[in-house]
Every structure is written in structure tokens, then in C-alpha cells.
Design an enzyme around this catalytic site. Structure first.
Site, PDB file in Angstrom:
ATOM      1  NE  ARG A 127      -3.319  -2.145   3.117  1.00 53.74           N
ATOM      2  CZ  ARG A 127      -4.377  -2.745   2.577  1.00 53.74           C
ATOM      3  NH1 ARG A 127      -4.931  -2.219   1.508  1.00 53.74           N
ATOM      4  NH2 ARG A 127      -4.865  -3.858   3.084  1.00 53.74           N
ATOM      5  CG  HIS A 156       1.288  -8.391   4.579  1.00 58.06           C
ATOM      6  ND1 HIS A 156       1.553  -8.381   5.934  1.00 58.06           N
ATOM      7  CD2 HIS A 156       0.380  -7.410   4.372  1.00 58.06           C
ATOM      8  CE1 HIS A 156       0.836  -7.439   6.521  1.00 58.06           C
ATOM      9  NE2 HIS A 156       0.116  -6.835   5.596  1.00 58.06           N
ATOM     10  NE  ARG A 186      -5.473  -2.104  15.275  1.00 59.15           N
ATOM     11  CZ  ARG A 186      -4.964  -2.299  14.070  1.00 59.15           C
ATOM     12  NH1 ARG A 186      -3.742  -1.921  13.810  1.00 59.15           N
ATOM     13  NH2 ARG A 186      -5.660  -2.897  13.130  1.00 59.15           N
TER      14      ARG A 186
END
Length: 530
Positions: A212, A272, A401
Site C-alpha cells: 500500500r 505482505h 490491538r
């Protein structure tokens, strides 16, 4: 009830609110009041339903939201051009299979049953929400409130103390490993490293992964300039990065047009890993420099996500990065790495091995400490290994998280395990795994969460931090401080509820309890694109 102008007696009507309309509208405060007052557009519509359906009696009303399966179903072995197939798939993504239905808490069974039938969902997919069905819309309130006292102070990342401005980044990395902790420290040194590589005539090749990058054009321009200066540029682009497919397709076309070699990684495995490799001729030797990170090469998220990056010239670690790039760009065998761990080959096995060793040593009464930080903990083998370590006497502290399948604090099962979630101004994104087994310490940093997909269905790169100073810094900044965060920290209880680590009283306690009831929904909203 009743019939419309055409004589139709249909019972259900769906009002689709245009995205161009604001979800919250500011209204004038009461005379003398200093409060900010807003009304949701759903409340406005509800108050004027009779105007939308004149002559009809509106008996019931509810908001609803449908979540659809967002993965693009493209068989990479069957299509001739993956990029073209993905472009076509993007056009029909909003017609994907329904997987969840959210309705207002007061929605009648008549309406919810109708919606379940329409979207072909079972009752288990129905969720009644006490409040807005889309919490992300609350972000619009930020732009509607112009009171500085209610906003965060503008955050300006600092230039890292250990890095000298104006001096070649390549030369500085040659002397020592350099660690960056975003967003507290600037992302600019990463761009400076790439810029130095582009401008240095001794640099022969640059390789980089793109997962990204956002709409930030500078990195792409630098790679294009590297090609124009005669350097060999290889870019591994993950076309199937969810919700970034269109951006990445555009980046691919831009880089291919410039003359870079673009590859799409391994069929069936998302790339990734976050890596950049620079090869420079120094005398008669070829010397490698690498940047590895837990976050993407995206200057925007580097201002909002907490991530760890490291720039290094370590011969073994940079050789590992080179081997991974060779594996991604050619039909070579699985690389045998010297220092790093690579999913789906060695990462899962090594973490499980470490946890089993922790359990065995703890069972003898020796001190064992495990501290891990991640976005999600959902991989069953890893959950069971953590439970075994804790049950054997190891002290296990986890900073998770989002989704967590491990229930801490259960008597006789997980009494030695603590789980904390930090939800604050910045989105916690770094992945850090620390093992102290009877004084033998290992610290790993990488791109993978403790999820089955990360461990077994993605290319993930995890590296060891061996420098004592850097290791202590990562432990302090990523693990210890998170576990002791009495401002934004929430501790998971054995009953599945999160409780603030603050020690409030009275009204403050009530507000925190209300916030805790929304914790799971907030996590879903924040983790959707991580």
C-alpha cells in the site's frame, strides 16, 4: 400501510441516502449554551418519513448496513492477465456476497427477518447495534467542530537523533543499523535512503515491495528516475492488496511504462513483506543495503500508524532480503535464510518452537518472559502454544490491538497471561515478539500478525534485532510502554470485556464503561484496512 399513487400495496420501502449528503448536521445551540449540537441525517429522515411517503402510514423504521465479502475472486492460474481481471472485478465488488447485517437495536423482527431473507443470511449474521450502524461516519464530526481545545495538537514527527541531516544515508547505514519508530520519527529518512540510491552512480540495482503506497507519488517518481539513470529496478507489486487494488494497478502501469521490471509475487500467496534492497559497487565488492519494516511504503500512514523500520548493511540480513526477492521474482526454490524468518516457511514453526521451549523451561521453575505485540491473535496453534507456556509458569504479556481469541486470566488455564489493547490517537501497527527464556533473549520484528493467513498464506518477513541498544529501545517503546499505558490502554478480562487501565471515579468511570461497550465495534472499524 395503504397504497401508493399507482395502486401498489408493497409493505417495504428502502431509502438509500446519497453519499454526497453529510451524515451529521450542525444545529444552532440553545440560547446562551456553548455546547456543540448535531443531529444525524437518519434522525432527520425519520422525522420526515411522512413527507417521503405521502398518503402512506409508516409503521416501522430502522437503519441497516450490509457487509459484503470484499475479496476479489480471481483465479491467477486461469486468467491470461491478472491486472485486467482485477480491473473488471473492481467494477462489481459492491455486489459481493453478503456476510453480515447490522440493524438498529430497536429494529422489529418483521423488518430484520425481511432483510435477512433479501440478503440470504442466517439469523447468526444479524447484529443489533445500540447507536449508529456505521461508527466510521462519526469521523465527520471532527470537521464540523472548530474548537481547538477539542482537537489533538498538530503532530510533527521529529528527525531521528541518530541520523545526520545532509550526510549520505548509505554511508550512515554502512556504519551502523538505524532504527525508525513512526509516526514519532519522520518517514523522510526512508525516502532519503532511496533518493541517495537513485543519485549515487555506484548503485547498480534497487528492489522494492509495494503493498500500500497510497497516492503518494514521490516514491514512484524516484523509482522511475532510477530506471532513467540506468539502474536495474525490480518492484514486487501486490495487486490484491484489499481496497488498494486500483492504486496498485495504476502504480504497476506507471512503473512498467518507465522500464522497471514488475512482478506480482507468488501465485496464491499475498506478498505482505515490506522490504527495499539497494546494491552498490564499492571497489571490487558488491555491498547490499536494506530497509525492512512492519509498515507499508506510504508516507500518509507513516504519520498515523505506529511502525518499526530498520535500515541495515548487515551482510547476512541483506543477503536474506536478496534471497526473498529472488524467490519472488523467479521460479527458484524456497530460500534458506541466515537470520530472518519467512512465512509461510519458517516463521510459524519458529514461533511455535520458541513457545514450546518457553513452556518446557518454565515447567522446571526457571524464569521465562514472553511479550508480543500484534494487530490480531486468531491462529489456533499459536493461541494453544501461548496457553501452554502460561500454564507452565511463563509470564506472558500480549499487546493485541484488535481480534483476540485467547481469554486471559482464566483460573487454571491462563492465569499468567495478560492481554492489553492500546486504542489511542495513532493506530498500533508494529509487530514485535520478545522471548526471555532463563536469560536467553530473542527479539523479532516483522510484518506478520498471529493469524493463520499471515503465517501460512502470505509472504511475511521477520527479522531479529540483535544490537543490545536497539533491542532495548524496541522493548521499551513497543512493549513495556504499551503494557503500562494508563491513558489509552484497555485490559482484556476473562469474561471477554475490556476495562480501561485508568483509575477513574464517578462520572469518568461511567463514560469509560460506555466506551468499553463500543470497544469491539471500534476495533472492527479500525482494523478493516490494516
Amino acid at each position: 400501510g395503504g397504497k401508493d399513487a399507482f395502486g401498489r400495496s408493497n409493505e417495504i420501502a428502502i431509502v438509500r441516502v446519497p453519499r454526497s449528503l453529510p451524515r451529521f448536521i450542525r444545529i444552532s445551540p440553545w440560547r446562551g449554551s456553548k455546547q456543540h449540537q448535531f443531529v444525524s441525517i437518519s434522525s432527520v429522515i425519520r422525522s420526515h418519513l411522512s413527507d417521503l411517503f405521502p398518503g402512506r402510514e409508516v409503521l416501522e423504521f430502522s437503519q441497516f448496513r450490509v457487509t459484503r465479502h470484499s475479496d476479489l475472486a480471481v483465479d491467477e492460474d486461469e486468467v491470461a492477465n491478472l491486472r485486467t481481471a482485477l480491473r473488471k472485478g473492481l467494477q462489481s465488488r459492491h455486489f459481493g456476497q453478503s456476510v453480515r447485517l447490522e440493524v438498529s437495536a430497536g429494529c422489529s423482527e418483521f423488518l430484520s427477518d425481511f432483510l435477512l431473507r433479501q440478503f440470504d443470511l442466517s439469523p447468526h449474521a444479524l447484529f443489533r447495534v445500540p447507536g449508529p450502524v456505521n461508527l466510521v461516519r462519526l469521523n465527520q464530526l471532527i470537521d464540523l467542530i472548530d474548537t481547538d481545545s477539542m482537537r489533538f495538537e498538530r503532530h510533527a514527527p521529529v528527525w531521528p537523533k541518530g541520523i545526520k541531516r545532509g550526510e549520505s544515508m548509505l554511508d550512515q547505514v554502512a556504519k551502523q543499523d538505524l532504527m525508525l519508530h513512526h509516526p514519532y520519527e519522520s518517514f523522510d529518512p526512508v525516502l532519503e535512503l532511496l533518493r541517495d540510491a537513485v543519485d549515487d552512480p555506484r548503485v547498480l540495482a534497487i528492489k522494492q515491495t509495494i503493498y500500500r503506497t497510497g497516492s503518494q507519488p514521490e516514491l514512484l517518481r524516484l523509482l522511475r528516475d532510477a530506471v532513467r539513470k540506468g539502474k536495474e529496478v525490480t518492484v514486487v507489486v501486490e495487486l490484491k492488496a484489499r481496497f488498494d487494488e486500483e492504486n496498485n494497478i495504476s502504480h504497476t502501469e506507471f512503473l512498467e511504462a518507465a522500464g522497471a521490471q514488475v512482478v506480482y509475487g507468488v501465485v496464491g500467496l499475498k506478498t505482505h513483506a515490506k522490504m527495499m534492497l539497494i546494491t552498490r559497487r564499492e571497489g571490487r565488492k558488491l555491498v547490499r543495503y536494506a530497509h525492512v519494516s512492519t509498515g507499508n511504503y506510504n508516507a500518509g500512514t507513516a504519520r498515523a500508524y505506529t511502525d518499526i523500520g530498520m535500515m541495515t548493511a548487515d551482510p547476512d540480513l541483506t543477503a536474506d532480503v536478496e534471497q526473498v526477492f529472488l524467490h519472488l521474482a523467479s521460479p527458484s526454490r524456497v530460500p534458506k535464510l541466515k537470520k530472518a524468518l519467512l512465512a509461510p516457511f519458517t516463521l510459524h514453526k519458529t514461533i511455535l518452537k520458541n513457545l514450546d521451549q518457553a513452556a518446557a523451561v518454565a515447567a522446571t521453575g526457571k524464569p521465562v518472559r514472553v511479550m508480543c505485540k500484534m494487530n490480531s491473535l486468531t491462529d489456533e496453534p499459536l493461541v494453544r502454544a501461548l496457553l501452554r507456556a502460561g500454564a507452565a509458569g511463563a509470564k506472558v504479556d500480549l499487546v493485541v490491538r484488535g481480534a483476540c481469541m485467547l481469554p486471559p486470566g482464566v483460573a487454571g488455564v491462563s492465569e499468567n497471561i495478560r492481554v492489553v489493547s492500546v486504542i489511542g490517537r495513532f493506530l498500533e501497527h508494529s509487530r514485535v515478539f520478545f522471548f526471555d527464556i532463563d536469560g536467553e533473549q530473542e527479539l523479532w520484528v516483522g510484518s506478520a500478525d498471529f493469524m493463520n493467513r499471515n503465517m501460512l498464506r502470505r509472504i511475511e518477513f521477520t527479522w531479529p534485532v540483535t544490537d543490545p541498544v536497539l533491542r532495548e529501545r524496541v522493548i521499551r517503546e513497543c512493549l513495556t510502554m504499551a503494557l503500562e499505558d494508563h491513558v489509552d490502554g484497555w485490559q482484556l478480562s476473562s469474561d471477554g470485556r475490556y476495562r480501561s487501565l485508568r483509575a477513574p471515579s464517578g462520572r469518568a468511570r461511567k463514560h469509560l464503561e460506555q466506551a468499553a461497550s463500543m470497544q469491539t465495534q471500534l476495533m472492527l472499524a479500525y482494523t478493516s484496512g490494516a
